[in-house]
Design an enzyme around this catalytic site. Structure first.
Site, PDB file in Angstrom:
ATOM      1  N   ARG A  69      52.605  14.104  60.574  1.00 17.16           N
ATOM      2  CA  ARG A  69      52.375  15.179  61.555  1.00 17.16           C
ATOM      3  C   ARG A  69      50.970  15.087  62.136  1.00 17.16           C
ATOM      4  O   ARG A  69      50.758  15.319  63.341  1.00 17.16           O
ATOM      5  CB  ARG A  69      52.600  16.534  60.909  1.00 17.16           C
ATOM      6  N   CYS A  90      57.451  17.856  44.885  1.00 20.23           N
ATOM      7  CA  CYS A  90      56.804  19.163  44.838  1.00 20.23           C
ATOM      8  C   CYS A  90      57.762  20.273  45.251  1.00 20.23           C
ATOM      9  O   CYS A  90      57.894  21.287  44.566  1.00 20.23           O
ATOM     10  CB  CYS A  90      55.572  19.167  45.739  1.00 20.23           C
ATOM     11  N   CYS A  95      56.347  21.376  41.906  1.00 20.28           N
ATOM     12  CA  CYS A  95      55.469  22.541  42.000  1.00 20.28           C
ATOM     13  C   CYS A  95      56.195  23.832  42.344  1.00 20.28           C
ATOM     14  O   CYS A  95      55.993  24.864  41.693  1.00 20.28           O
ATOM     15  CB  CYS A  95      54.400  22.295  43.062  1.00 20.28           C
ATOM     16  N   LYS A  98      59.054  24.985  39.852  1.00 20.92           N
ATOM     17  CA  LYS A  98      58.363  25.258  38.594  1.00 20.92           C
ATOM     18  C   LYS A  98      57.642  26.593  38.656  1.00 20.92           C
ATOM     19  O   LYS A  98      57.688  27.384  37.710  1.00 20.92           O
ATOM     20  CB  LYS A  98      57.359  24.148  38.314  1.00 20.92           C
ATOM     21  N   TYR A 224      51.050  17.986  30.626  1.00 15.41           N
ATOM     22  CA  TYR A 224      51.190  19.343  31.146  1.00 15.41           C
ATOM     23  C   TYR A 224      52.603  19.667  31.620  1.00 15.41           C
ATOM     24  O   TYR A 224      52.994  20.829  31.635  1.00 15.41           O
ATOM     25  CB  TYR A 224      50.129  19.643  32.208  1.00 15.41           C
ATOM     26  N   ILE A 225      53.414  18.674  31.934  1.00 12.06           N
ATOM     27  CA  ILE A 225      54.802  18.965  32.270  1.00 12.06           C
ATOM     28  C   ILE A 225      55.515  19.533  31.051  1.00 12.06           C
ATOM     29  O   ILE A 225      56.205  20.551  31.129  1.00 12.06           O
ATOM     30  CB  ILE A 225      55.537  17.706  32.757  1.00 12.06           C
ATOM     31  N   GLU A 228      54.290  23.047  30.299  1.00 11.02           N
ATOM     32  CA  GLU A 228      54.800  24.046  31.247  1.00 11.02           C
ATOM     33  C   GLU A 228      56.271  24.369  30.983  1.00 11.02           C
ATOM     34  O   GLU A 228      56.670  25.546  30.954  1.00 11.02           O
ATOM     35  CB  GLU A 228      54.617  23.537  32.683  1.00 11.02           C
ATOM     36  N   ARG A 367      46.233  13.183  55.554  1.00  7.97           N
ATOM     37  CA  ARG A 367      45.592  13.649  56.791  1.00  7.97           C
ATOM     38  C   ARG A 367      44.364  12.816  57.118  1.00  7.97           C
ATOM     39  O   ARG A 367      44.131  12.468  58.293  1.00  7.97           O
ATOM     40  CB  ARG A 367      45.219  15.123  56.635  1.00  7.97           C
ATOM     41  N   HIS A 491      33.166  43.487  38.892  1.00  6.71           N
ATOM     42  CA  HIS A 491      33.512  44.129  37.630  1.00  6.71           C
ATOM     43  C   HIS A 491      34.548  45.233  37.843  1.00  6.71           C
ATOM     44  O   HIS A 491      34.466  45.976  38.818  1.00  6.71           O
ATOM     45  CB  HIS A 491      32.244  44.730  37.015  1.00  6.71           C
ATOM     46  N   GLU A 496      34.358  37.275  36.305  1.00  4.43           N
ATOM     47  CA  GLU A 496      32.939  37.605  36.273  1.00  4.43           C
ATOM     48  C   GLU A 496      32.236  36.932  35.088  1.00  4.43           C
ATOM     49  O   GLU A 496      31.014  36.745  35.103  1.00  4.43           O
ATOM     50  CB  GLU A 496      32.730  39.115  36.206  1.00  4.43           C
TER      51      GLU A 496
END
Length: 513
Positions: A69, A90, A95, A98, A224-225, A228, A367, A491, A496
Site C-alpha cells: 500500500r 496476526c 495477535c 489471541k 511466550y506462545i 499465553e 513501509r 497517582h 507511576e
C-alpha cells in the site's frame, strides 16, 4: 550481512503446520475448503491480470500489505500474492484472535475476583463455542477489510501460491508475473515437534479450531506462545498443565519476569512442570491422551495436547533456489539492514527473516522499504533496536531492551545499575486476604554508565500491556533514570512506579535537579 541478524524465537505469527511428512497435523475441513475456494477464485482472476509490476509482494500479511500500500501510494504498480486468508498469521491465527481470547479470560478472572469487592455474581456460565463464533466472525470481517484496503490503494490482489521462476519473476498457478522489485513476506508456521505421536496433538493454529473448552490440557513449550495459551485455557476453565524442558518458562527473558510468572502461575493453580521433555504422545481407548517424558514419567488423561515449541520460516515453499536467494541453516532468509537479500531487487522481511518476529516490526520494515524503493528516501530502513513487546500472559508482561543479565554481559557488572519495585496493585488492596496472597506487580529498570541510561525496562502485573508504549518512546529517545524521575507521577496508577523508583531524584552524574 547474516551476522547482523539474530535468529528469532517463538512467535504466534504463522500459518499452518501441515507441510512436512513427519507432521500429521490435520487441517479442519472448513479451513481446507476455504483454501480450495480461494485457489479456484484465484485461477479465474489470474488470466486477465497484468504480467509486469513495479513491485510484487509475496505474502498478504501485515508486513506485505503495509509495504504494498505504501508503494502504491507513491504511484508504483503493485500486486500482492496470497494463497490463504489476507492478514497473515496476526489477523487469522495470531495477535488478533489471541487477544480476543485473552480478553475473555481476563473477564472471567474479573468475575471470579468480584467477590473481593462486595459483588455476588453467582455462577457465570461461559460458552466457548459462542466466543469462537464471535471471534471467527470478527476475523472474517478483518479479512474483508484487508482486501478493501488493497483495492482502495490500487493494489492488485492475486490469489494463489507464488513460486519463483527466476530472480525477477514468479509463477502463480499457470500464470507468470515479472517485477522490477520482489518482496518476500510469507511469514512462518509452527515447528513440528520432534517426538512420536504428533498426530495426536494440535499446534497454536489448531487451538483456534477448538469448539469447546477442553477438560484437561497439556501445553508443551516454554516460549511466550505456550505461556499465553496456557493462561487462556486455565482462566477459561480448563485443567491446564504447562510442560517446560527447562526449569521455568520464558528463559530468554529477564529473570525477574520468569520468577514472577512462575509465582503467579502457582498462586492461580495453573500446573507447571519444569524439566519435562516429551518423548511421545499416545492415545488411549477412551480418547484421552498421555504424554510420555524422557525421564520415564507418564502424564495421562488429557483431552487435548497443545504443542507450542517454536516456529520456522515458510521459505521452503516458494522456490528460492530458482532465484538464488540465500538462507541460513534454519531456513531464514538472509538480509541486510535495508531488507536486501543477496539477489538484486529481491527483498525479505518479517518472520521469514527471523529478526524481531512481531507484526508492528514487519509493518515498519515494509513501509520503510517502500519509502526507499519508491519514495525517494534512499536511506530509509527500519530500526530493530529497543522494540517493546508484550506477552499476554496472566498477568501480562511488558519488556523493552536488555535483561539484567544481557546488560551485564554487554557492559560489565560495574557499569550496570538496576532499580526494582514490587508492590500490590491498588485494585487488590481492599481484598480481605493476607497481603502475601494478593497478586503482585514487579518492575525493573536496567541502567548503564554514569548517566544511568535506561537500556532495559520490564514489568509483570495488572495493566503492564497498556503502560509500556510510552516508556518505549522514552527509551528510543535515550532516556536516563534522571529523565524518568523528572516526570511527575500520575497517582494512583501502577505505571507511576517507574517514575518514582527509589532513590528518586538523585540519579546520574549529569542530572540537573
Amino acid at each position: 550481512r547474516a551476522s547482523s541478524m539474530r535468529a528469532g524465537g517463538a512467535s504466534l505469527l504463522g500459518l499452518s503446520l501441515v507441510a512436512l511428512p513427519m507432521a500429521a497435523w490435520a487441517l479442519t475441513a472448513r479451513t481446507a475448503a476455504s483454501t480450495r475456494r480461494g485457489l479456484r477464485a484465484g485461477a479465474a482472476s489470474l488470466t486477465s491480470a497484468a504480467e509486469h509490476f513495479d513491485y510484487l509482494v509475496i505474502g498478504g500479511g501485515s508486513g506485505g500489505v503495509a509495504s504494498a500500500r505504501r508503494a502504491a501510494g507513491y504511484g508504483a504498480k503493485v500486486a500482492v500474492v496470497e494463497k490463504a486468508r489476507l492478514g497473515g498469521t496476526c489477523v487469522n491465527v495470531g495477535c488478533v484472535p489471541k487477544k480476543v481470547m485473552f480478553n475473555a479470560a481476563s473477564i472471567q478472572e474479573t468475575i471470579h475476583e468480584a467477590k473481593h469487592l462486595g459483588f455476588d455474581v453467582g455462577s457465570a456460565r461461559f460458552d466457548w463455542n459462542i466466543l469462537k463464533r464471535l471471534r471467527d466472525n470478527y476475523v472474517k470481517r478483518l479479512n474483508g477489510i484487508y482486501e478493501n484496503m488493497l483495492g482502495n490503494s490500487g493494489v492488485q490482489y492475486l490469489t494463489g501460491e507464488a513460486v519463483f521462476a527466476s530472480p525477477n519473476s514468479v509463477a502463480v498457478g499457470d500464470q507468470e508475473y515479472s517485477a522490477e522489485h520482489i518482496l518476500i513476506a510469507v511469514g512462518g508456521e509452527p515447528t513440528p515437534p520432534p517426538f512420536e505421536g504428533v498426530e495426536h496433538c494440535i499446534n497454536s493454529d489448531g487451538f483456534f479450531d477448538l469448539e469447546d473448552t477442553p477438560g484437561r490440557v497439556a501445553v508443551i513449550g516454554a516460549g511466550y506462545i505456550a505461556v499465553e495459551l496456557a493462561g487462556v485455557l486455565h482462566s477459561l476453565g480448563a485443567d491446564t498443565t504447562l510442560l517446560c524442558r527447562g526449569e521455568r518458562p520464558l528463559r530468554k527473558f529477564d529473570m525477574m519476569l520468569q520468577e514472577s510468572l512462575v509465582e503467579e502461575m502457582q498462586r492461580q493453580g495453573l500446573g507447571l512442570r519444569g524439566g519435562s521433555t516429551p518423548k511421545a504422545v499416545t492415545k488411549a481407548d477412551d480418547g484421552t491422551f498421555s504424554v510420555h517424558l524422557e525421564d520415564g514419567t507418564v502424564l495421562d488423561s488429557f483431552d487435548q495436547v497443545v504443542v507450542a515449541t517454536g516456529r520456522r520460516p515458510l521459505s521452503y515453499k516458494i522456490g528460492l533456489d530458482n532465484a538464488g536467494v540465500a538462507m541460513d541453516a534454519k531456513g531464514y532468509i538472509q538480509v541486510d539492514e535495508f531488507q536486501n537479500t543477496n539477489v538484486p531487487n529481491v527483498y525479505a522481511l518479517g518472520d521469514v527473516c527471523g529478526k524481531v518476529e512481531l507484526t508492528p516490526m514487519a509493518i515498519a520494515a515494509g513501509r520503510r522499504l517502500a519509502d526507499r524503493l519508491f519514495g525517494g528516501i534512499p536511506d530509509a530502513k527500519a530500526d530493530y533496536d529497543m522494540v517493546p513487546t508484550v506477552i499476554f500472559s496472566h498477568p501480562p508482561i511488558g519488556t523493552i531492551g536488555l535483561s539484567e543479565a544481557e546488560a551485564v554481559e554487554e557492559y560489565g557488572a560495574d557499569d550496570v545499575k538496576v532499580y526494582t519495585s514490587r508492590f500490590t496493585n491498588l485494585l487488590y488492596g481492599p481484598w480481605d486476604l493476607d497481603p502475601a496472597d494478593k497478586p503482585k506487580t514487579n518492575m525493573k529498570v536496567v541502567c548503564v554508565g554514569p548517566e544511568e541510561r535506561v537500556v532495559g525496562l520490564h514489568v509483570i502485573g495488572l495493566g503492564a500491556d497498556e503502560m509500556l508504549q510510552g516508556f518505549g518512546v522514552a527509551m528510543k529517545l535515550g532516556c536516563t533514570k534522571a529523565d524518568l524521575d523528572k516526570c511527575v507521577a500520575i497517582h494512583p496508577t501502577a505505571s507511576e512506579e517507574f517514575v518514582t523508583l527509589a532513590p528518586w531524584g538523585l540519579s546520574g552524574a549529569k542530572a540537573k535537579l
